[in-house]
Design a protein around this motif. Sequence first.
Motif, mmCIF file in Angstrom:
data_model
loop_
_atom_site.group_PDB
_atom_site.id
_atom_site.type_symbol
_atom_site.label_atom_id
_atom_site.label_comp_id
_atom_site.label_asym_id
_atom_site.label_seq_id
_atom_site.Cartn_x
_atom_site.Cartn_y
_atom_site.Cartn_z
ATOM 1 N N SER A 60 -12.614 -10.555 48.042
ATOM 2 C CA SER A 60 -11.290 -10.970 48.524
ATOM 3 C C SER A 60 -11.073 -10.508 49.962
ATOM 4 O O SER A 60 -10.525 -11.253 50.797
ATOM 5 C CB SER A 60 -10.202 -10.395 47.615
ATOM 6 O OG SER A 60 -10.360 -10.847 46.287
ATOM 7 N N SER A 63 -12.762 -12.674 52.506
ATOM 8 C CA SER A 63 -12.080 -13.939 52.790
ATOM 9 C C SER A 63 -11.040 -13.826 53.893
ATOM 10 O O SER A 63 -10.675 -14.844 54.497
ATOM 11 C CB SER A 63 -11.383 -14.453 51.519
ATOM 12 O OG SER A 63 -12.312 -14.669 50.487
ATOM 13 N N VAL A 64 -10.557 -12.624 54.156
ATOM 14 C CA VAL A 64 -9.457 -12.453 55.116
ATOM 15 C C VAL A 64 -9.830 -12.981 56.500
ATOM 16 O O VAL A 64 -9.048 -13.682 57.151
ATOM 17 C CB VAL A 64 -9.038 -10.967 55.198
ATOM 18 C CG1 VAL A 64 -8.064 -10.745 56.352
ATOM 19 C CG2 VAL A 64 -8.415 -10.525 53.879
ATOM 20 N N ILE A 67 -9.632 -16.718 56.554
ATOM 21 C CA ILE A 67 -8.242 -17.190 56.574
ATOM 22 C C ILE A 67 -7.686 -17.121 57.990
ATOM 23 O O ILE A 67 -7.043 -18.058 58.474
ATOM 24 C CB ILE A 67 -7.386 -16.355 55.592
ATOM 25 C CG1 ILE A 67 -7.816 -16.635 54.148
ATOM 26 C CG2 ILE A 67 -5.902 -16.674 55.780
ATOM 27 C CD1 ILE A 67 -7.166 -15.727 53.124
ATOM 28 N N ILE A 178 -4.647 -21.737 51.938
ATOM 29 C CA ILE A 178 -5.084 -20.349 51.749
ATOM 30 C C ILE A 178 -5.831 -20.191 50.426
ATOM 31 O O ILE A 178 -6.864 -19.511 50.362
ATOM 32 C CB ILE A 178 -3.883 -19.384 51.805
ATOM 33 C CG1 ILE A 178 -3.334 -19.311 53.233
ATOM 34 C CG2 ILE A 178 -4.273 -17.989 51.317
ATOM 35 C CD1 ILE A 178 -2.067 -18.492 53.369
ATOM 36 N N LEU A 182 -9.634 -19.030 50.067
ATOM 37 C CA LEU A 182 -9.913 -17.819 49.292
ATOM 38 C C LEU A 182 -10.947 -18.083 48.211
ATOM 39 O O LEU A 182 -11.894 -17.314 48.037
ATOM 40 C CB LEU A 182 -8.609 -17.304 48.672
ATOM 41 C CG LEU A 182 -8.711 -16.031 47.821
ATOM 42 C CD1 LEU A 182 -9.169 -14.864 48.677
ATOM 43 C CD2 LEU A 182 -7.371 -15.715 47.162
ATOM 44 N N THR A 185 -14.574 -18.950 50.067
ATOM 45 C CA THR A 185 -15.200 -17.848 50.814
ATOM 46 C C THR A 185 -15.381 -16.601 49.956
ATOM 47 O O THR A 185 -16.344 -15.849 50.154
ATOM 48 C CB THR A 185 -14.397 -17.516 52.076
ATOM 49 O OG1 THR A 185 -13.046 -17.157 51.727
ATOM 50 C CG2 THR A 185 -14.374 -18.702 53.025
ATOM 51 N N ALA A 186 -14.481 -16.372 48.995
ATOM 52 C CA ALA A 186 -14.687 -15.252 48.076
ATOM 53 C C ALA A 186 -15.917 -15.493 47.200
ATOM 54 O O ALA A 186 -16.614 -14.542 46.827
ATOM 55 C CB ALA A 186 -13.450 -15.043 47.200
#
Length: 250
Positions: A60, A63-64, A67, A178, A182, A185-186
């Motif tokens: 998680s 993923s930031v 984003i 988002i 998330l 990419t997570a």
Amino acid sequence: MLETLIQSGKHEIKRDPKGVFLAGLSAGLDIGFGPLLMAVLLTLSAGSYGDLGTEIMLASAYSVGFIFVILGRSELFTEHTTIAVMPVLDRRASVAELGRLWGLVFVSNVVGGALFTLFVVTLMPNLGVAAPEAFIEIAHKLVDHDPGWLLVAGILAGWLMGLLAWLLTAAQGTLNRIVVILIVTASIGLLHLPHSIAGNVEVLFGVFLSPAITWVDYGIFLSLATIGNAIGGVVFVGLFKYGHVVRGGD
């Protein structure tokens, strides 16, 4: 969806090179916050790689950075392996124009990631939020593999990033976008797949902080991850999606 990607790709290909380079540099800088947060959480967590809770938490955090980059509309190489190839497939842009865009975005992404890494490494003793060992452990997750694995896993990562570019054309609203970012990419983070631009930051941290990770390791990782990402985005998303829409539509 296909027409949206074609128009988006044409816009990026025709964009002023200086603007493309600056947007790519911004993306390389911004995406570094994902690996940084991963190191912070790995430092603070009682768990480690292999624990389900820790793995989900780190994925998680990974993923930031994506984003930040995608919602901020910066230029990310692995998105353009799908987006920018669409107008070329549709004969609305040339291969030479595609190559110029890819080169500008890739180089600026790598330079931005390197600058972010140097900045964090310089400030790290004063930050006090992440242990050097955490950065090194994250880097080893990418470099401790043979070249064949890096290439194949890079293809999977590029495939997922191509799907992300495709799915985002259907996502309406910031929250929905988002969620899509998330999820995709997570998944890359959870599978420990090599993403050439985020991994650029992850492996550079290891190069700067550990004598066990060399510039040769970095070069092998970056070259194979980049080739794999390009194949995954172009072949498994670009060619397939374009082909099934064109042959199945008007």
